[in-house]
Enzyme design. Structure first.
Site, PDB file in Angstrom:
ATOM      1  CG  ASP A   1     -30.184  -4.099  51.420  1.00 55.31           C
ATOM      2  OD1 ASP A   1     -29.506  -5.024  50.934  1.00 55.31           O
ATOM      3  OD2 ASP A   1     -29.764  -3.356  52.333  1.00 55.31           O
TER       4      ASP A   1
ATOM      5  CD  GLU B   1     -25.481  -5.073  48.095  1.00 54.68           C
ATOM      6  OE1 GLU B   1     -24.374  -4.798  48.589  1.00 54.68           O
ATOM      7  OE2 GLU B   1     -26.003  -6.204  48.197  1.00 54.68           O
TER       8      GLU B   1
ATOM      9  CG  ASP C   1     -21.535  -1.531  52.077  1.00 52.82           C
ATOM     10  OD1 ASP C   1     -21.594  -1.657  53.310  1.00 52.82           O
ATOM     11  OD2 ASP C   1     -22.321  -2.100  51.296  1.00 52.82           O
TER      12      ASP C   1
ATOM     13  CE  LYS D   1     -25.713  -9.975  48.974  1.00 56.90           C
ATOM     14  NZ  LYS D   1     -26.122  -8.642  49.445  1.00 56.90           N
TER      15      LYS D   1
END
Ligand code: AMP
Length: 623
Positions: free
Chosen positions: A24, A185, A208, A86
């Site tokens: 992850d 994800e 999330d 990211k």
């Protein structure tokens, strides 16, 4: 006596020579996991595995450090430290100009117009930063598995485009890893729960909510002839979210509330940072409890600050409402409705907030999956996908029977088993319990797994408290405990007090972290100890029931003593003290008590006490 099985015990299973790990690669934190025969676990130090902050420091002398150390030293070395790279992966400098200001190092135009960082006179691309994080994770994995790691399944947000996915692959290559799959994800989160391995068509929502970002994804599992490829059968229908919404907003809002109440708290700029940090501590501490006090060191000195669940809920309400608006948008985009969503999975640290769970459950009309650690669920799922790619372990989490019995601890440390081992999944069971003390307003439910008769010899799966029981005499509240295990092996335990309807629940995944050898050992030990365990269980039950009897008899006797024959009273008191002594001995050491003699003493008292109860009832009726 054999050692009890500790829940943190690590499975040690053989690892193949060329393992595929699951990674992850997160905006804030990154993790690496491996799927052992017993199930997946996060690799690295600490009981739950290592969480590596996605923070990289490029020292002027060419040394690069990753993780906790650069995260802690970030303020002091801001111009050398990159966090949240990211956000820029695979994006052009032009596209990212608006949020380039959020970085502590200058964002410049790199090769082929992509966004890059200017650090110590050189240009570092976001995928080079990611490569450093991946290299660190590779080291963690190799140290834990004791073998070289060259292949990985890496997760990316569902909304990542081709360029962002390609940048992730490039980062892996730089780190000496082949990205054998790039997985979404939310797909990984679903896989961690075993969802998608049953070849049933299902529609899933993955919610999330992390520290700084929120996204929701609606996915379909599409079974078909070629579904043997595992995660390929997950199809993203829609995603929605907010890249600037998360737990950090909650912390800031709590700090603002404190400052509004007492403006002197924020006399200097750095006071705000101390208050935000204290707010996060208070928020996390409120996971269990109705109110909390924390200390914060501000210019004016150390201050104690209070936060209640109700205040936290009020602060969260507008933020949670924004996430639900995004959920509604995602459903609309996916041309679906709440009623068509079969399962909801929670990801991200902020989904530990009770108000978030409750709001999500209300919105979707069903309990979300929350049994796995929301910070680790994506990495665990990536490793499940890795195992599927590595060689057809599609049955990984698909147990069709419950491997060990499930139950709860009762007063005195005995176990009441509700679901027996080898029951087929899904399964349901319920049983009625009560309180052991007068006026008791809460009970602790300790969920256990194992074959032994005493809680201390079983594996603890979790505890929760049922609060708000109206005060009643011992034994009167009716507490119904229900177990429900779905086809993925997720266990939901609910406790309801019938008269007041107060309710509490917990979710766990019982099979996690147990190897087949451990299951076998537990079974063997239960057989070896069966007789001794049963005897102990009997003594504990006798003590619990006798203590209640003694209490009732004592109360009745106090009321009607003068109406009774003194020689009867003397006999009764002798029988009571005999039973009381045995109860006391059982409380000190249940192994020292012989159950048949205890039972005989209890029965003698039961017979003798009929008269005092009858007299007390007659007395009550007369009044
Ligand atoms: P993530 O980005 O998924 O690592 O989530 C981090 C966020 O989760 C931070 O805002 C944390 O404050 C929050 N968080 C972690 N534990 C808890 C907890 N027990 N209750 C509420 N929020 C939490």
């Amino acid at each position: 006596m054999p050692e009890p099985i500790a829940s943190t015990e690590r499975p040690r299973a053989p690892v193949p020579t060329d393992p595929i790990v699951g990674i992850d690669l997160g905006t804030t934190n990154s993790l690496v996991a491996y799927c052992f025969d017993s199930g997946p676990r996060v690799l690295g130090g600490g009981s739950g595995g290592a969480i590596v902050p996605s923070v990289v420091r490029f020292h002027p002398d060419g040394i690069v450090t990753v993780g906790d150390a650069p995260r802690r030293a970030r303020a002091a070395f801001a111009s050398e430290t990159v966090a949240s790279a990211k956000r820029l992966m695979g994006r052009s400098a032009r596209e990212t100009a608006e949020f380039a200001r959020g970085f502590s190092v200058p964002v410049v135009e790199g090769p082929r117009g992509i966004a890059a960082f200017a650090i110590a006179g050189r240009t570092v691309t976001p995928h080079e930063v990611a490569a450093e994080v991946l290299r660190e994770l590779r080291t963690v994995a190799e140290a834990d598995l004791g073998t070289q790691v060259r292949r990985a399944v890496i997760t990316v947000p569902a909304y990542f485009d081709d360029a962002q996915r390609q940048a992730t692959r490039d980062a892996a290559r730089l780190a000496g890893l082949e990205a054998v799959r790039i997985v979404n994800e939310p797909t990984a989160a679903a896989l961690a729960y075993g969802i998608g391995q049953t070849r049933r068509a299902e529609r899933i929502a993955v919610y999330d909510l992390g520290g700084g970002t929120f996204d929701v994804t609606v996915l379909d599992i599409v079974p078909g002839e070629d579904a043997g490829t595992g995660a390929d059968c997950f199809q993203v229908l829609a995603t929605a979210g907010d890249t600037a919404l998360g737990g950090d907003d909650v912390d800031r809002a709590v700090a603002r509330r404190w400052i509004e109440a007492d403006p002197a708290l924020a006399a200097a700029d750095h006071d705000r940072a101390a208050l935000v940090e204290a707010a996060e501590r208070a928020k996390v501490a409120l996971s269990d409890g109705a109110s909390v006090r924390v200390e914060a060191g501000v210019s004016a000195g150390v201050r104690t600050l209070a936060l209640t669940r109700a205040e936290l809920d009020a602060v969260c309400a507008p933020l949670v409402a924004r996430t639900l608006e995004a959920c509604a948008r995602a459903l609309r985009d996916a041309q679906t409705t709440v009623a068509e969503i079969d399962r909801v999975v929670l990801v991200g640290g902020s989904t530990r907030l009770a108000c978030v769970r409750e709001a999500v459950a209300r919105f979707f009309g069903k309990e979300p999956y929350a049994a796995l650690d929301p910070d680790r669920v994506v990495a665990l799922g990536a490793s499940v996908q890795a195992a599927i790619v590595a060689g057809g372990r599609r049955d990984l989490l698909l147990l069709d029977v419950i491997p060990l019995s499930l139950g709860i601890e009762t007063v005195g440390g005995a176990v009441a088993k509700l679901v027996m081992r080898n029951s087929p999944m899904p399964a349901r069971a319920h049983e009625r319990f009560s309180t052991s003390k007068d006026g008791q307003t809460s009970v602790r439910i300790h969920v256990l797994q194992g074959e032994r008769e005493l809680a201390e010899h079983c594996r603890s799966l979790g505890t929760f408290d049922l609060r708000g029981i109206p005060p009643m005499p011992a034994g009167i509240p009716q507490i119904e405990v229900a177990f429900a295990i779905d086809q993925n092996g997720v266990l939901s335990v609910t406790a309801v007090e019938r008269r007041s309807a107060c309710e509490a629940s917990i979710q766990v995944v019982p099979s996690y972290g147990l190897t087949q050898e451990e299951v076998d050992r537990i079974e063997r030990e239960s057989l070896e100890n069966a007789r001794a365990d049963m005897t102990l269980h009997r003594v504990i039950d006798l003590r619990v029931h006798s203590e209640l009897d003694l209490k009732w008899i004592g109360e009745a006797l106090a009321r009607v003593r003068t109406a009774l024959d003194p020689s009867y009273v003397a006999d009764l008191e002798r029988a009571m003290s005999d039973v009381r002594e045995r109860c006391d001995a059982a409380a000190r050491d249940p192994r020292s008590v012989e159950p048949d003699a205890f039972n005989a003493a209890k029965q003698a008292l039961d017979r003798l006490s009929m008269k005092v109860h009858e007299t007390a009832i007659a007395d009550t009726l007369r009044r």
